[in-house]
Design a protein around this motif. Structure first.
Motif, mmCIF file in Angstrom:
data_model
loop_
_atom_site.group_PDB
_atom_site.id
_atom_site.type_symbol
_atom_site.label_atom_id
_atom_site.label_comp_id
_atom_site.label_asym_id
_atom_site.label_seq_id
_atom_site.Cartn_x
_atom_site.Cartn_y
_atom_site.Cartn_z
ATOM 1 N N GLU A 273 0.833 -1.204 0.000
ATOM 2 C CA GLU A 273 0.000 0.000 0.000
ATOM 3 C C GLU A 273 0.868 1.256 0.000
ATOM 4 O O GLU A 273 0.621 2.204 -0.768
ATOM 5 C CB GLU A 273 -0.910 -0.021 1.223
ATOM 6 C CG GLU A 273 -1.944 1.079 1.254
ATOM 7 C CD GLU A 273 -2.888 0.909 2.428
ATOM 8 O OE1 GLU A 273 -4.094 1.156 2.240
ATOM 9 O OE2 GLU A 273 -2.427 0.516 3.534
ATOM 10 N N THR A 274 1.896 1.265 0.836
ATOM 11 C CA THR A 274 2.792 2.421 0.924
ATOM 12 C C THR A 274 3.564 2.622 -0.374
ATOM 13 O O THR A 274 3.717 3.763 -0.850
ATOM 14 C CB THR A 274 3.763 2.254 2.098
ATOM 15 O OG1 THR A 274 3.029 2.153 3.318
ATOM 16 C CG2 THR A 274 4.724 3.422 2.181
ATOM 17 N N LEU A 275 4.066 1.543 -0.962
ATOM 18 C CA LEU A 275 4.809 1.660 -2.218
ATOM 19 C C LEU A 275 3.948 2.299 -3.302
ATOM 20 O O LEU A 275 4.392 3.201 -4.022
ATOM 21 C CB LEU A 275 5.288 0.286 -2.671
ATOM 22 C CG LEU A 275 6.443 -0.349 -1.887
ATOM 23 C CD1 LEU A 275 6.680 -1.786 -2.352
ATOM 24 C CD2 LEU A 275 7.726 0.469 -2.060
ATOM 25 N N ALA A 276 2.717 1.838 -3.430
ATOM 26 C CA ALA A 276 1.824 2.383 -4.459
ATOM 27 C C ALA A 276 1.538 3.858 -4.200
ATOM 28 O O ALA A 276 1.543 4.678 -5.132
ATOM 29 C CB ALA A 276 0.534 1.577 -4.498
ATOM 30 N N GLN A 277 1.307 4.200 -2.946
ATOM 31 C CA GLN A 277 1.020 5.594 -2.605
ATOM 32 C C GLN A 277 2.221 6.492 -2.842
ATOM 33 O O GLN A 277 2.062 7.692 -3.122
ATOM 34 C CB GLN A 277 0.572 5.678 -1.148
ATOM 35 C CG GLN A 277 -0.786 5.042 -0.885
ATOM 36 C CD GLN A 277 -1.131 4.956 0.583
ATOM 37 O OE1 GLN A 277 -0.270 5.187 1.448
ATOM 38 N NE2 GLN A 277 -2.381 4.623 0.896
ATOM 39 N N ASP A 278 3.439 5.925 -2.777
ATOM 40 C CA ASP A 278 4.668 6.686 -3.012
ATOM 41 C C ASP A 278 5.055 6.746 -4.486
ATOM 42 O O ASP A 278 6.126 7.262 -4.826
ATOM 43 C CB ASP A 278 5.823 6.083 -2.201
ATOM 44 C CG ASP A 278 5.665 6.323 -0.699
ATOM 45 O OD1 ASP A 278 4.835 7.174 -0.321
ATOM 46 O OD2 ASP A 278 6.365 5.663 0.082
ATOM 47 N N GLY A 279 4.226 6.169 -5.364
ATOM 48 C CA GLY A 279 4.482 6.285 -6.799
ATOM 49 C C GLY A 279 5.131 5.094 -7.457
ATOM 50 O O GLY A 279 5.422 5.128 -8.653
ATOM 51 N N VAL A 280 5.386 4.020 -6.706
ATOM 52 C CA VAL A 280 5.930 2.807 -7.315
ATOM 53 C C VAL A 280 4.815 2.148 -8.123
ATOM 54 O O VAL A 280 3.739 1.869 -7.602
ATOM 55 C CB VAL A 280 6.451 1.838 -6.230
ATOM 56 C CG1 VAL A 280 6.842 0.498 -6.857
ATOM 57 C CG2 VAL A 280 7.633 2.454 -5.496
ATOM 58 N N LYS A 281 5.072 1.905 -9.406
ATOM 59 C CA LYS A 281 4.031 1.431 -10.309
ATOM 60 C C LYS A 281 4.033 -0.077 -10.533
ATOM 61 O O LYS A 281 2.996 -0.659 -10.821
ATOM 62 C CB LYS A 281 4.153 2.144 -11.660
ATOM 63 C CG LYS A 281 3.853 3.634 -11.577
ATOM 64 C CD LYS A 281 2.434 3.871 -11.058
ATOM 65 C CE LYS A 281 2.073 5.331 -10.982
ATOM 66 N NZ LYS A 281 0.715 5.550 -10.407
ATOM 67 N N SER A 282 5.191 -0.716 -10.411
ATOM 68 C CA SER A 282 5.244 -2.153 -10.703
ATOM 69 C C SER A 282 6.013 -2.893 -9.620
ATOM 70 O O SER A 282 7.077 -2.445 -9.186
ATOM 71 C CB SER A 282 5.883 -2.413 -12.070
ATOM 72 O OG SER A 282 7.241 -2.011 -12.077
ATOM 73 N N VAL A 283 5.441 -4.024 -9.198
ATOM 74 C CA VAL A 283 6.122 -4.880 -8.233
ATOM 75 C C VAL A 283 5.968 -6.328 -8.670
ATOM 76 O O VAL A 283 5.002 -6.699 -9.339
ATOM 77 C CB VAL A 283 5.550 -4.726 -6.800
ATOM 78 C CG1 VAL A 283 5.714 -3.306 -6.287
ATOM 79 C CG2 VAL A 283 4.096 -5.163 -6.735
ATOM 80 N N ALA A 284 6.957 -7.124 -8.302
ATOM 81 C CA ALA A 284 6.854 -8.581 -8.400
ATOM 82 C C ALA A 284 7.100 -9.112 -7.001
ATOM 83 O O ALA A 284 7.908 -8.552 -6.245
ATOM 84 C CB ALA A 284 7.863 -9.137 -9.385
ATOM 85 N N ILE A 285 6.418 -10.187 -6.649
ATOM 86 C CA ILE A 285 6.533 -10.705 -5.287
ATOM 87 C C ILE A 285 6.748 -12.210 -5.319
ATOM 88 O O ILE A 285 6.065 -12.929 -6.053
ATOM 89 C CB ILE A 285 5.280 -10.317 -4.464
ATOM 90 C CG1 ILE A 285 5.426 -10.736 -2.999
ATOM 91 C CG2 ILE A 285 4.010 -10.858 -5.078
ATOM 92 C CD1 ILE A 285 4.402 -10.054 -2.095
ATOM 93 N N ALA A 286 7.734 -12.660 -4.575
ATOM 94 C CA ALA A 286 8.029 -14.085 -4.425
ATOM 95 C C ALA A 286 7.986 -14.425 -2.946
ATOM 96 O O ALA A 286 8.169 -13.554 -2.089
ATOM 97 C CB ALA A 286 9.397 -14.420 -5.012
ATOM 98 N N CYS A 287 7.760 -15.697 -2.634
ATOM 99 C CA CYS A 287 7.596 -16.133 -1.242
ATOM 100 C C CYS A 287 8.599 -17.239 -0.931
ATOM 101 O O CYS A 287 8.262 -18.435 -1.005
ATOM 102 C CB CYS A 287 6.169 -16.607 -1.007
ATOM 103 S SG CYS A 287 4.922 -15.336 -1.283
#
Length: 346
Positions: A273-287
């Motif tokens: 949520e914070t990343l998106a609000q700070d302007g980060v547009k793309s993420v990939a997530i691994a577990c």
């Protein structure tokens, strides 16, 4: 007496022959947390009753917790959890069980006749005790237990040891036992993770941020000496170094918290949520803590957290699947158990 002795001798000879036949074979028991038998409230109630009653999982005074568990949680949560499981349930059954069974089959193929590979779940079916008894019936007296949790955690690896010890304490003859309690820094494991993420980057490009989301744990566990948090950070560092990524591109976070206590931070959902609000547009997530895709990855990460990021202003969200039954992962698991096989020392 003579008749009795003859029968005893015959039984002894049969037993000796069976033991001799299996003298060069090692039992490999791979384990995971477990899954309900079906995506129904009744099945979830049985599963959660076993899972949440384990003092390794919830460290609250027993009498108080059991009152809460049976008086409140098991009246409410099974229906909600069943609805979530239905979203990710496969035609062949629970994804965790289906994939874990494939892992067992492929590891058996990888190890060949030197080993007998079985699968056991800490909670639910197939049970760890059942697998151990099958080894016993087959005359296998050398067992390697590999819990598929790369980072040691008391509620996961520790609970697995409890189940193994709880069964073996009933045996007259305890087998030779090797228990692999972690592999968070195993080169083959890091290599398999690195290749999985590199394949994603090659196909989709480098996202603005790569998140490595580990299963959460109450902060008090860390303060009491559980190494899970430290193991997770080291896995991140080794993986980042293998991929050649800068520290600011890779974020370690923790998911799946439960209750009101403080858990390991940063939290995955809040971070997205914070990343998106700070302007980060793309993420990939691994577990990296999950060896098999399950409810926590297929529903929580791939569905719930995607919505959180996109609703907060993000544009692209990709989940990189767990290692599952991929060839690199099976090779990494084989590398962990091969040192315990007699043929390895021949």
């Amino acid at each position: 007496m003579a008749r009795y002795s003859a029968l005893s001798d015959k039984n002894h000879d049969q037993l000796h022959s069976k033991l001799k036949q299996n003298a060069t074979r090692t039992g490999i028991l791979i384990t995971n947390l477990g899954t309900p038998d079906a995506p129904t409230p009744a099945a979830l109630r049985r599963y959660l009753a076993e899972f949440l009653a384990d003092p390794r999982v919830v460290e609250i005074p027993r009498l108080l917790w059991l009152c809460i568990l049976h008086g409140i949680i098991l009246r409410i949560r099974p229906r909600k959890s069943a609805a979530l499981y239905r979203q990710i349930w496969w035609e062949k059954g629970s994804p965790l069980l289906v994939i874990s069974s494939r892992q067992r089959e492929k590891l058996q193929q990888q190890l060949g006749d030197a080993a007998v590979v079985k699968l056991g779940m800490r909670y639910g079916n197939p049970a760890i005790a059942t697998a151990l008894r099958e080894f016993q019936a087959e005359g296998i007296d050398r067992v390697v237990v590999l819990p598929l949790y790369p980072q040691y955690g008391g509620p996961t690896t520790g609970a697995t040891f409890d189940a193994v010890a709880g069964e073996l304490r009933r045996w007259r003859r305890v087998p030779q036992l090797h228990f692999i309690n972690s592999y968070f820094d195993s080169p083959a494991y890091i290599d398999a993770l690195g290749k999985s993420i590199a394949t994603y980057i090659d196909s989709h490009g480098m996202p603005d941020r790569l998140l490595l989301s580990y299963h959460g744990m109450p902060k008090q566990f860390l303060l009491s000496g559980d190494p899970y948090y430290c193991h997770s950070l080291k896995t991140t560092r080794l993986l980042r170094e293998q991929l050649g990524l800068d520290e600011d591109r890779v974020i370690t976070c923790f998911q799946s918290r439960f209750g009101k206590a403080e858990w390991l931070q940063p939290y995955t959902d809040k971070t997205l949520e914070t990343l998106a609000q700070d302007g980060v547009k793309s993420v990939a997530i691994a577990c990296p803590a999950f060896s098999v895709d399950c409810l926590e990855t297929l529903e929580e990460i791939a569905i719930q957290n995607r919505e959180i990021f996109l609703d907060a202003g993000g544009s692209r969200y990709d989940y990189i699947p767990a290692l599952n039954d991929g060839d690199d992962h099976i090779a990494a698991l084989a590398a962990l158990v091969k040192p315990f096989l007699p043929s390895h020392h021949a």
